[in-house]
Design a protein around this motif. Structure first.
Motif, short mmCIF file in Angstrom:
data_model
loop_
_atom_site.label_atom_id
_atom_site.label_comp_id
_atom_site.label_asym_id
_atom_site.label_seq_id
_atom_site.Cartn_x
_atom_site.Cartn_y
_atom_site.Cartn_z
N HIS A 277 16.57 9.79 -2.87
CA HIS A 277 16.22 10.23 -4.22
C HIS A 277 15.52 9.10 -4.98
O HIS A 277 15.40 9.15 -6.20
CB HIS A 277 17.48 10.67 -4.98
N ASP A 278 15.08 8.08 -4.24
CA ASP A 278 14.37 6.93 -4.81
C ASP A 278 15.23 6.12 -5.77
O ASP A 278 14.73 5.51 -6.71
CB ASP A 278 13.07 7.38 -5.50
N ARG A 279 16.51 6.09 -5.54
CA ARG A 279 17.42 5.30 -6.34
C ARG A 279 17.84 4.06 -5.55
O ARG A 279 18.07 4.14 -4.34
CB ARG A 279 18.67 6.10 -6.70
N VAL A 280 17.93 2.91 -6.23
CA VAL A 280 18.38 1.70 -5.57
C VAL A 280 19.84 1.86 -5.17
O VAL A 280 20.70 2.11 -6.02
CB VAL A 280 18.21 0.48 -6.49
N ASN A 281 20.13 1.73 -3.88
CA ASN A 281 21.52 1.83 -3.43
C ASN A 281 22.06 0.53 -2.87
O ASN A 281 23.25 0.42 -2.59
CB ASN A 281 21.70 2.97 -2.43
N ALA A 282 21.20 -0.48 -2.72
CA ALA A 282 21.66 -1.81 -2.31
C ALA A 282 20.57 -2.81 -2.66
O ALA A 282 19.38 -2.55 -2.46
CB ALA A 282 21.99 -1.86 -0.83
N SER A 283 20.99 -3.97 -3.17
CA SER A 283 20.03 -5.02 -3.51
C SER A 283 20.74 -6.37 -3.40
O SER A 283 21.92 -6.48 -3.74
CB SER A 283 19.49 -4.83 -4.93
N MET A 284 20.00 -7.35 -2.91
CA MET A 284 20.58 -8.68 -2.77
C MET A 284 19.47 -9.72 -2.91
O MET A 284 18.38 -9.56 -2.36
CB MET A 284 21.25 -8.82 -1.40
N THR A 285 19.74 -10.77 -3.67
CA THR A 285 18.80 -11.87 -3.86
C THR A 285 19.44 -13.17 -3.38
O THR A 285 20.62 -13.44 -3.68
CB THR A 285 18.39 -12.01 -5.34
N HIS A 286 18.69 -13.95 -2.63
CA HIS A 286 19.19 -15.25 -2.18
C HIS A 286 18.08 -16.27 -2.27
O HIS A 286 16.89 -15.94 -2.17
CB HIS A 286 19.75 -15.17 -0.76
N ARG A 287 18.45 -17.51 -2.46
CA ARG A 287 17.46 -18.59 -2.59
C ARG A 287 17.23 -19.23 -1.23
O ARG A 287 18.17 -19.43 -0.44
CB ARG A 287 17.93 -19.64 -3.59
N PRO B 88 0.80 -1.22 0.00
CA PRO B 88 0.00 0.00 0.00
C PRO B 88 0.83 1.27 0.00
O PRO B 88 0.36 2.32 -0.41
CB PRO B 88 -0.82 -0.12 1.29
N LEU B 89 2.07 1.19 0.50
CA LEU B 89 3.00 2.31 0.52
C LEU B 89 4.37 1.81 0.08
O LEU B 89 4.74 0.66 0.34
CB LEU B 89 3.11 2.92 1.93
N LYS B 90 5.13 2.69 -0.55
CA LYS B 90 6.40 2.27 -1.15
C LYS B 90 7.48 2.04 -0.11
O LYS B 90 8.29 1.11 -0.24
CB LYS B 90 6.85 3.33 -2.15
N GLY B 91 7.54 2.85 0.92
CA GLY B 91 8.60 2.72 1.90
C GLY B 91 9.96 3.06 1.34
O GLY B 91 10.09 3.50 0.18
N ASN B 92 10.99 2.83 2.14
CA ASN B 92 12.36 3.04 1.68
C ASN B 92 13.02 1.75 1.21
O ASN B 92 14.20 1.74 0.86
CB ASN B 92 13.22 3.65 2.79
N GLY B 93 12.24 0.67 1.21
CA GLY B 93 12.77 -0.60 0.73
C GLY B 93 11.66 -1.61 0.59
O GLY B 93 10.54 -1.40 1.06
N GLN B 94 11.98 -2.72 -0.07
CA GLN B 94 11.01 -3.79 -0.23
C GLN B 94 11.69 -5.14 -0.11
O GLN B 94 12.87 -5.29 -0.45
CB GLN B 94 10.31 -3.70 -1.60
N ILE B 95 10.92 -6.11 0.39
CA ILE B 95 11.35 -7.51 0.37
C ILE B 95 10.35 -8.25 -0.50
O ILE B 95 9.13 -8.12 -0.32
CB ILE B 95 11.46 -8.11 1.78
#
Length: 410
Positions: free
Chosen positions: A134-144, A68-75
């Motif tokens: 500034h709504d730019r991705v500054n860190a991202s990580m994917t794991h299984r 419902p809201l964007k927040g500063n990050g997502q999982i």
């Protein structure tokens, strides 16, 4: 005012697929993932710490691929087989807030973070993404994650922290579950804690839209005893042994009361029916703090307890921004970026906020908010998110809160 939903990672892929049924992909259990976020203002990193299994799932069972809201990050949880988005939640973190401070310009630090997702039936890929101001991705990580991984530790099945139910929701299959947690209360002070919980509940449900939706909230009081009474106050050289290790002077701000020990917090809550967290701190020194979809803390034994606990829940549950100026150093809002908080605007992209209320002359655009005196606007002169003396949330905040409550319960 039209209802706005943000699709995970701001794509329409999840919306084009048929609505997901919870039982198709998830068990009635919780996968708790502990992460370490680390870095400084120039570089940030994400690391997996530990995976744990909790006995039940107490989060949303509908709108699984929406936030419902964007927040500063997502999982985001995706099927490892076909990449389909199965679940998504947004959040903010103390780590991201710290990145805007002067300390982050010259010191690298690490912060604990804990996220809860429904326990998958099949292997999934989990992505954690952090965005800057500034709504730019500054860190991202994917794991299984393989649900059959033998190193996923089971917790919450025994030695559960004592708790009592303060209020049961009318429909416990579609409700908002809130846990009050005792911090700085010794065992012999738990009656005081329960009384403080009832004051906090009474205060929250005295405000709209919580008053009209009270039966959609399930509230419990969780009672971990502390060795010492009170909380730590570094500026005074006072350090206490408490259940959650809370303290004033967060980021060297005297009234900013937080805990950095999120793993300890969720260990205390393991096995209890919780999603949103309100920590009540046994002190009469004014302070508090709230972080969207993480937790909030508030002092309890002062004359501002009632408005502060409601204000901080506006942050941690409602994603509402502070509407007061505090100083123009280390800004968190910029002219080229629209705030994700529903009650603030830079007018970079005002669409979907309270422009309908402006057209109907029910609200306005009043400059000052988000700690800044210029460049950020709010809808009303006063609001619970601006001052403790204002008795209600403004209409902009009330409508935003009601949309959020409906998202989780309808």
């Amino acid at each position: 005012m039209k209802r706005i939903l943000t699709i995970c990672l701001l794509t329409l892929l999840a919306a084009t697929s048929h609505a997901q049924q919870f039982d198709d992909h998830f068990e009635d259990r919780t996968l708790r993932i502990d992460y370490t976020f680390s870095g400084d203002a120039s570089r940030q990193d994400i690391y997996v710490d530990e995976l744990l299994s909790l006995p039940r799932w107490y989060g949303k069972r509908q709108h699984l691929a929406e936030v419902p809201l964007k927040g500063n990050g997502q999982i985001v949880v995706r099927s490892a087989g076909d990449g389909q988005t199965l679940y998504c939640q947004s959040f903010s973190t103390l780590f991201q807030e710290w990145l805007s401070t002067a300390e982050a310009k010259h010191t690298r630090k690490s912060f604990e973070n804990v996220f809860l997702v429904p326990f998958p039936k099949s292997p999934v890929d989990i992505t954690v993404e952090l965005r800057d101001y500034h709504d730019r991705v500054n860190a991202s990580m994917t794991h299984r994650v393989d649900p059959n991984d033998i190193l996923i530790r089971r917790v919450g099945e025994r030695l559960v922290t004592p708790y009592v139910t303060l209020q049961q929701a009318r429909d416990t299959s579609r409700c908002i579950r809130v846990a009050y947690v005792a911090e700085g209360y010794q065992q012999q002070e738990m009656d005081t804690f329960l009384a403080d919980c009832r004051v906090a509940m009474e205060s929250l449900f005295a405000h709209e839209p919580f008053r009209q939706t009270q039966n959609r909230f399930n509230m419990i009081a969780v009672m971990p005893p502390s060795a010492d009474s009170g909380t730590s106050w570094p500026a005074k050289g006072i350090w206490k042994q408490t259940a959650l290790g809370s303290h004033f002077d967060t980021f060297y701000s005297d009234r900013y009361l937080t805990t950095l020990h999120l793993k300890r917090l969720h260990d205390v809550l393991a096995g209890t029916p919780y999603e949103h967290i309100i920590i009540l701190v046994n002190t009469d020194h004014y302070g508090g703090g709230g972080i969207y979809n993480s937790y909030n803390l508030t002092y309890t034994h002062g004359e501002q307890f009632r408005p502060v606990v409601v204000h901080e829940f506006g942050h941690s549950f409602g994603g509402l921004g502070d509407e007061y100026p505090y100083g123009n150093d280390d800004p968190m809002y910029f002219p080229d970026t629209e705030p994700w908080e529903p009650n603030l605007t830079t007018q970079h992209d005002f669409s979907g906020k309270w422009e309908q209320l402006v057209r109907e002359k029910k609200a306005g655009l009043i400059e000052g908010g988000g700690y800044l005196s210029k460049g950020v606007w709010r809808g009303f002169e006063n609001c619970r998110m601006r001052t403790n003396e204002e008795p209600e949330f403004c209409l902009v905040c009330r409508e935003a809160l009601l949309r959020l409550i409906d998202f989780y319960t309808k």
